[in-house]
Motif scaffolding. Structure first.
Motif, PDB file in Angstrom:
ATOM      1  N   ARG A 113     -10.396 -34.867  51.421  1.00 30.50           N
ATOM      2  CA  ARG A 113     -11.239 -33.815  52.007  1.00 30.50           C
ATOM      3  C   ARG A 113     -11.002 -33.604  53.498  1.00 30.50           C
ATOM      4  O   ARG A 113     -11.642 -32.768  54.117  1.00 30.50           O
ATOM      5  N   THR A 120     -21.066 -37.939  47.923  1.00 30.29           N
ATOM      6  CA  THR A 120     -21.673 -37.076  46.895  1.00 30.29           C
ATOM      7  C   THR A 120     -21.758 -35.618  47.327  1.00 30.29           C
ATOM      8  O   THR A 120     -22.114 -34.759  46.518  1.00 30.29           O
ATOM      9  N   LEU A 121     -21.454 -35.340  48.601  1.00 29.74           N
ATOM     10  CA  LEU A 121     -21.608 -33.986  49.126  1.00 29.74           C
ATOM     11  C   LEU A 121     -20.306 -33.204  49.033  1.00 29.74           C
ATOM     12  O   LEU A 121     -19.211 -33.773  49.032  1.00 29.74           O
ATOM     13  N   ASP A 122     -20.434 -31.893  49.016  1.00 26.21           N
ATOM     14  CA  ASP A 122     -19.277 -31.000  48.964  1.00 26.21           C
ATOM     15  C   ASP A 122     -18.795 -30.760  50.395  1.00 26.21           C
ATOM     16  O   ASP A 122     -19.042 -29.715  50.998  1.00 26.21           O
ATOM     17  N   GLY A 138     -16.306 -30.331  53.718  1.00 24.80           N
ATOM     18  CA  GLY A 138     -15.060 -29.758  54.188  1.00 24.80           C
ATOM     19  C   GLY A 138     -14.526 -30.568  55.345  1.00 24.80           C
ATOM     20  O   GLY A 138     -15.123 -31.566  55.758  1.00 24.80           O
ATOM     21  N   THR A 183     -20.626 -28.459  54.782  1.00 26.53           N
ATOM     22  CA  THR A 183     -20.748 -28.494  53.333  1.00 26.53           C
ATOM     23  C   THR A 183     -20.866 -27.097  52.735  1.00 26.53           C
ATOM     24  O   THR A 183     -21.242 -26.138  53.416  1.00 26.53           O
ATOM     25  N   GLY A 184     -20.552 -27.033  51.438  1.00 24.25           N
ATOM     26  CA  GLY A 184     -20.737 -25.795  50.685  1.00 24.25           C
ATOM     27  C   GLY A 184     -20.074 -24.592  51.319  1.00 24.25           C
ATOM     28  O   GLY A 184     -18.927 -24.642  51.756  1.00 24.25           O
ATOM     29  N   LYS A 241     -18.496 -24.865  55.039  1.00 22.14           N
ATOM     30  CA  LYS A 241     -17.340 -25.689  55.409  1.00 22.14           C
ATOM     31  C   LYS A 241     -16.142 -24.817  55.751  1.00 22.14           C
ATOM     32  O   LYS A 241     -15.957 -23.720  55.204  1.00 22.14           O
TER      33      LYS A 241
END
Length: 481
Positions: free
Chosen positions: A32, A80-82, A84, A118-119, A122
């Motif tokens: 990531r 656990t997070l999305d 970037g 995140t989400g 990012k």
């Protein structure tokens, strides 16, 4: 002597936790492009003991050790997070959560603190940016180490070529050997092989072309597959815009000088004025190691107290610009043997302050003494402040700056009563405030600032290159400016 079983058991437990953190840190970095920090210190590719020592660092600063048991839940939450591309400081996350009175869970607090990464917020992963080193001396080889270290995620900066003058038989092998082993900074962390047929050095999988040339005019970098590159000039041969413009050859978009620039060449100290670089600026300077050491603390002191005037005296390790034994030198004293003498010389750092920190209107004078140590210097910064203060207040302020401010990658802080220069070899900060040596009397303050004039400065250079290349990712939690 009996072994304290409780202490040993506690140590083994912390080792086990630190060991469990390593694959999570590595996966976030590789997959990531997320760099995990602890109080601005990267935990990527660190050993179990290094992770534990970095956690212990907080004890020196804040009076109590930051435990891996406190930071592990935040690291687990991040996985656990999305996420970037970003840099995330789990030390600051843990401390901010401890101070928060809303009763949020670790996961909810972490998600809120890094929401910008995140989400839908990012940023996209950047394409690798080619980098060329012109010159391969002390700074060039350390910058090479740092660039190679930072290509682990496959993104960011990519060292493609090194330009040197031909050195005769086995030149390539000897240059690779100098990269592999360093008398001051130790062994290269990884593997290095040489492909003489292709004229390349392969370091941790990075294939680096070695180009032999006597001047920039001889080189078409596109012939070596180099495009839109940033060239870092480590020679210092040219310092003005006209001379450095010679590097703007096919394949090169920007030139960064690792010495003070002259004329209208911007002198950049990362953390202080890197945001002033214009997008279309093709030539800039990273100033000197001493300028990088004194400007961040000067900014920190001026922002809080105001600075009326100052003087910096640098006690500087000797450099390749001096002679090993007495011999002719164009400067008056630098011709005398560097390992045998203290040598009074000039420093341009004081005059360079105005370029990097124009809001500081105070006159700053400076001088320097070269001394017989191979690396790490100290700047003694004597200031007349805009108001009276106390030693305790100044130290509290600089401690906070080193931990939580936008200057935390530039300014470090030590309370070690027995600290000496060798202790700071390999420091990645521009300067380290020595708390024990600090003196304050009313509106007069004297700061003692250690700095690794080779490695710490090289880190600043790489930060500038990351910024101008567009691969400097945001850091979370965000700090107030």
């Amino acid at each position: 002597m009996t072994l304290n079983d409780d202490s040993f058991t506690h140590w083994k437990n912390r080792e086990e936790i630190a060991e469990s953190m390593i694959p999570m840190i590595g996966k976030l970095h590789r997959e990531r492009d997320v760099t995990i920090l602890l109080h601005s210190r990267s935990l990527v590719n660190k050993s179990v003991v290094s992770i534990l020592k970095t956690h212990r660092f907080a004890r020196q600063i804040a009076g109590e050790e930051l435990s891996v048991t406190e930071t592990l839940p935040f690291l687990e939450a991040l996985t656990t997070l999305d996420l970037g591309p970003s840099q995330i400081d789990i030390g600051i996350l843990a401390e901010n959560h401890r101070a928060d009175d809303r009763g949020l869970s670790v996961l909810d607090f972490t998600a809120e603190a890094v929401a910008g990464a995140t989400g839908g917020n990012k940023i996209d992963r950047r394409e690798p940016r080619d980098v060329v080193l012109y010159g391969f001396g002390r700074i060039g080889r350390l910058v090479a180490r740092l660039l190679i270290e930072k290509t682990g995620s496959g993104n960011g900066l990519r060292l493609r070529a090194i330009v040197v003058r031909g050195g005769g038989e086995q030149d390539l092998i000897k240059r690779a050997s100098l990269l592999r082993r360093d008398s001051v900074h130790g062994q290269f962390q990884g593997t290095i092989t040489v492909n003489e047929a292709n004229g390349t050095i392969v370091a941790n999988g990075n294939e680096i072309k070695v180009i032999y040339a006597d001047s920039p005019a001889e080189i078409d970098y596109t012939a070596y597959g180099v495009n839109h590159a940033i060239l870092i000039d480590n020679t210092g041969k040219w310092r003005d815009r006209e001379g450095l413009s010679q590097h703007l050859r096919p394949g090169i978009d920007k030139v960064v000088l690792t010495a003070p620039g002259k004329g209208d060449v911007p002198n950049i100290v990362h953390g202080v004025n890197h945001d002033t670089i214009k997008p279309d600026e093709q030539i800039l300077s990273c100033a000197s190691c001493t300028t990088n050491a004194i400007v961040p603390p000067l900014k920190a002191m001026n922002d809080e107290y105001g600075v009326e005037r100052g003087h910096v005296e640098t006690v500087h390790s000797f450099t390749n610009d001096q002679n090993l034994l007495d011999n002719y030198h164009k400067a008056d004293r630098r011709g005398r043997s560097a390992p045998l003498n203290m040598v009074i010389t000039e420093t341009g750092a004081a005059s360079a302050v105005a370029k990097a920190l124009p809001e500081l209107k105070a006159p700053i004078t400076g001088s320097s003494i070269r001394v017989p140590v191979p690396d790490v210097s100290i700047a003694i910064l004597s200031l007349r402040l805009g108001r009276e203060t106390t030693r305790e207040e100044v130290l509290d302020h600089l401690r906070d700056v080193s931990l939580t401010s936008p200057l935390r990658r530039q300014i470090d802080f030590t309370t070690a009563p027995d600290a000496v220069s060798m202790d700071f070899i390999g420091s990645r900060h521009a300067s380290i405030v020595d708390a024990g040596a600090t003196k304050v009397d009313g509106d007069n303050a004297i700061l003692y600032l250690w700095y690794d004039n080779e490695f710490g400065y090289s880190c600043q250079v790489v930060r500038v290159v990351q910024h101008v290349s567009g691969v400097e990712y945001p850091t979370y939690p965000a700090t107030s400016v």
